[in-house]
Design a protein around this motif. Sequence first.
Motif, PDB file in Angstrom:
ATOM      1  N   ASP A 574       0.823  -1.209   0.000  1.00  0.00           N
ATOM      2  CA  ASP A 574       0.000   0.000   0.000  1.00  0.00           C
ATOM      3  C   ASP A 574       0.859   1.262   0.000  1.00  0.00           C
ATOM      4  O   ASP A 574       0.602   2.217  -0.742  1.00  0.00           O
ATOM      5  CB  ASP A 574      -0.926   0.010   1.233  1.00  0.00           C
ATOM      6  CG  ASP A 574      -2.000  -1.054   1.138  1.00  0.00           C
ATOM      7  OD1 ASP A 574      -2.263  -1.535   0.027  1.00  0.00           O
ATOM      8  OD2 ASP A 574      -2.569  -1.404   2.198  1.00  0.00           O
ATOM      9  N   VAL A 575       1.875   1.273   0.864  1.00  0.00           N
ATOM     10  CA  VAL A 575       2.741   2.445   0.966  1.00  0.00           C
ATOM     11  C   VAL A 575       3.536   2.642  -0.323  1.00  0.00           C
ATOM     12  O   VAL A 575       3.718   3.768  -0.796  1.00  0.00           O
ATOM     13  CB  VAL A 575       3.692   2.316   2.178  1.00  0.00           C
ATOM     14  CG1 VAL A 575       4.677   3.480   2.212  1.00  0.00           C
ATOM     15  CG2 VAL A 575       2.893   2.280   3.475  1.00  0.00           C
ATOM     16  N   GLU A 576       4.010   1.525  -0.918  1.00  0.00           N
ATOM     17  CA  GLU A 576       4.752   1.637  -2.177  1.00  0.00           C
ATOM     18  C   GLU A 576       3.874   2.196  -3.291  1.00  0.00           C
ATOM     19  O   GLU A 576       4.325   2.992  -4.120  1.00  0.00           O
ATOM     20  CB  GLU A 576       5.311   0.264  -2.579  1.00  0.00           C
ATOM     21  CG  GLU A 576       6.520  -0.154  -1.757  1.00  0.00           C
ATOM     22  CD  GLU A 576       7.045  -1.521  -2.148  1.00  0.00           C
ATOM     23  OE1 GLU A 576       6.272  -2.290  -2.765  1.00  0.00           O
ATOM     24  OE2 GLU A 576       8.209  -1.824  -1.823  1.00  0.00           O
ATOM     25  N   ALA A 577       2.594   1.795  -3.311  1.00  0.00           N
ATOM     26  CA  ALA A 577       1.670   2.315  -4.325  1.00  0.00           C
ATOM     27  C   ALA A 577       1.483   3.822  -4.153  1.00  0.00           C
ATOM     28  O   ALA A 577       1.492   4.584  -5.132  1.00  0.00           O
ATOM     29  CB  ALA A 577       0.334   1.595  -4.222  1.00  0.00           C
ATOM     30  N   ARG A 578       1.335   4.255  -2.897  1.00  0.00           N
ATOM     31  CA  ARG A 578       1.180   5.685  -2.643  1.00  0.00           C
ATOM     32  C   ARG A 578       2.463   6.433  -2.990  1.00  0.00           C
ATOM     33  O   ARG A 578       2.433   7.560  -3.469  1.00  0.00           O
ATOM     34  CB  ARG A 578       0.804   5.943  -1.172  1.00  0.00           C
ATOM     35  CG  ARG A 578      -0.542   5.366  -0.785  1.00  0.00           C
ATOM     36  CD  ARG A 578      -1.187   6.143   0.356  1.00  0.00           C
ATOM     37  NE  ARG A 578      -0.362   6.245   1.542  1.00  0.00           N
ATOM     38  CZ  ARG A 578      -0.295   5.313   2.498  1.00  0.00           C
ATOM     39  NH1 ARG A 578      -1.020   4.211   2.394  1.00  0.00           N
ATOM     40  NH2 ARG A 578       0.462   5.493   3.549  1.00  0.00           N
ATOM     41  N   TRP A 579       3.623   5.799  -2.732  1.00  0.00           N
ATOM     42  CA  TRP A 579       4.905   6.401  -3.077  1.00  0.00           C
ATOM     43  C   TRP A 579       5.025   6.619  -4.581  1.00  0.00           C
ATOM     44  O   TRP A 579       5.466   7.682  -5.039  1.00  0.00           O
ATOM     45  CB  TRP A 579       6.051   5.510  -2.587  1.00  0.00           C
ATOM     46  CG  TRP A 579       7.414   6.113  -2.781  1.00  0.00           C
ATOM     47  CD1 TRP A 579       8.104   6.886  -1.909  1.00  0.00           C
ATOM     48  CD2 TRP A 579       8.245   5.997  -3.953  1.00  0.00           C
ATOM     49  NE1 TRP A 579       9.305   7.262  -2.457  1.00  0.00           N
ATOM     50  CE2 TRP A 579       9.417   6.740  -3.707  1.00  0.00           C
ATOM     51  CE3 TRP A 579       8.106   5.339  -5.170  1.00  0.00           C
ATOM     52  CZ2 TRP A 579      10.448   6.833  -4.629  1.00  0.00           C
ATOM     53  CZ3 TRP A 579       9.126   5.442  -6.110  1.00  0.00           C
ATOM     54  CH2 TRP A 579      10.286   6.179  -5.833  1.00  0.00           C
ATOM     55  N   LEU A 580       4.603   5.606  -5.378  1.00  0.00           N
ATOM     56  CA  LEU A 580       4.674   5.731  -6.826  1.00  0.00           C
ATOM     57  C   LEU A 580       3.762   6.849  -7.324  1.00  0.00           C
ATOM     58  O   LEU A 580       4.134   7.640  -8.194  1.00  0.00           O
ATOM     59  CB  LEU A 580       4.279   4.399  -7.487  1.00  0.00           C
ATOM     60  CG  LEU A 580       5.342   3.286  -7.411  1.00  0.00           C
ATOM     61  CD1 LEU A 580       4.750   1.966  -7.882  1.00  0.00           C
ATOM     62  CD2 LEU A 580       6.559   3.652  -8.246  1.00  0.00           C
ATOM     63  N   GLU A 581       2.542   6.932  -6.765  1.00  0.00           N
ATOM     64  CA  GLU A 581       1.607   7.988  -7.161  1.00  0.00           C
ATOM     65  C   GLU A 581       2.182   9.367  -6.852  1.00  0.00           C
ATOM     66  O   GLU A 581       2.102  10.298  -7.659  1.00  0.00           O
ATOM     67  CB  GLU A 581       0.271   7.806  -6.422  1.00  0.00           C
ATOM     68  CG  GLU A 581      -0.515   6.585  -6.872  1.00  0.00           C
ATOM     69  CD  GLU A 581      -1.748   6.361  -6.008  1.00  0.00           C
ATOM     70  OE1 GLU A 581      -2.031   7.235  -5.154  1.00  0.00           O
ATOM     71  OE2 GLU A 581      -2.422   5.334  -6.177  1.00  0.00           O
TER      72      GLU A 581
END
Length: 587
Positions: A574-581
């Motif tokens: 989840d955190v990695e997805a938010r980081w990419l966004e």
Amino acid sequence: MANLVNLESVSKSYGIRPLLDGVSLGVAAGQRIGVVGLNGGGKTTLLEVLSGLAEPDSGRVSHVGGLRMAVVTQRTELPDGSTVGDVVLERYGAEHEWAADARVRSIVDGLGITAIGLDTPTKNLSGGERRRVSLAAALTGELDLVVLDEPTNHLDVEGVRWLADHLLSRRVAVVVVTHDRWFLDTVATLTWEVANGRVEQYEGGYADWIFARAERARLAATAEEKRQNLARKELAWLRRGPQARSSKPRYRVEAAEALIADVPPPRDSVELQAFAKRRLGKTVLELEDTTYAVGERTLLDHVTWRIGPGDRIGLVGVNGSGKTSLLKLLGGDVEASTGRRIEGKTVALAHLRQELDDLPGDLRVLQAIEQVAGRVVFGKQEMTASQLGEKLGFPQARQWTPVGDLSGGERRRLQLCRLLMAEPNVLLLDEPTNDLDIDTLQQLEDLLDGWPGTMVVVSHDRYLVERVCDTIVALFGDGRITHLPGGIEEYLNRRSAAKEVTGPAPSAAKVEAKKSAADLRAAQKELGRLERKLDQLHGKEEKLHASLLAAATDPAKLMELNAELKGVQGEIEDVEARWLETSELLE
């Protein structure tokens, strides 16, 4: 991945005192490490050994091949005959080369180099300006590791936030000695505490370190309570009389006496209490219809400002905005051009200045404190000059040191001791945190937090100002004293908005550009937060893998650990997805 720097069993002494004793540690790529500890405890020595500026007495220091490292110490040596531009932009040729680089422009503006002037000869710079120039020169390079010793000392609140944001936005390892708690908490992912020749490591920044330290103190207190109980039993046994003592082996008596003598004081034993103040009347300090100029610049333009009993005011502004001059005006050290200064009849004013020239260099520490008063009453407690000295970091042996032999931090503490011995009820504090270690800062902060008198504080230490002050006012250079209901955050937002305004009413395109700039700053801040979160989660993941290996023969434990691991891995996704966004906004 190999560490950028490794220390293996490193020891370093000055005289007979070991500052580092068998220290082994490493700095990995991307780590941001805050270094804390008492003044004189070895923090600067650790940085110098780590960076190669000083050789260890024993042990080994190794750097990875091709390491790009910049070091900014408190000893700022700039080339003779150079200008500010020569030092900061040394690696660039024509002006257009660096002006086209957004990162370099940000450094030049963020550290106030533009205000100093690129053509200014370095020989004309103040100590604080020299530090900022050295810091800017270091940050303009392409780096793997930056080593900083007290980089925030000569930055205002805005500059401290800029530096924190800058370091968070760069994928560079950082090792920084600082006493700025807000900066530590914002930047550091790991904290090193240097004490008694050792370096203890803690995950996280200032808040995490304080929590771990408090827990350690709690455990120590529990053990100490057991020791104290045993000591009381032994004392009771010793006091039963000669007959009882003669019936016991002599070694028991000696052991009891040794135990009583060996009971150590608890960690952080300094307990500062609110000081008693002389009663203040309705009038404390007032500036009425005051105009005051410093050189050709008008600091106050027909300003009326009333400071009442119990007011706790933080004064902020950029370097050179006139904060120190305003304190001098309040303290009666200078006179206004027009208007008048009013001081209440019951006011007992104390002014802590940045300069240290009011200390009697021909006296010893205790004599310098006793020169003000021999005893002082704080609340219900009466203290001698020696006891107050101990509370502010001067143990008995150090109290007989000549004032002329004290370090900068010690002279600052002595200045505080002398100021408090006079039992003032109005405090004017100009950068009270300069050269103080975190332990002394905490003691000072606890004292100010319960201070029942009136005070005006000028400080770049955002943590202290936000804790001890109820009201924030600012100097924006418009001849007024501006009240900020939103505190320091409102001040920083106003400063950012002022920088974005250029020329007449902005077009729609400019408004959109402002909005984009604000979005980018928010994205950079969020990206830093997400990266810190990922570091924590990956660390947790590694520990769970190790626990799974250790529990290989326990099926129930394996199931529990596996479920926890899946939860952590899901959170990482989840955190990695938010980081990419978020990172897409910065591309």
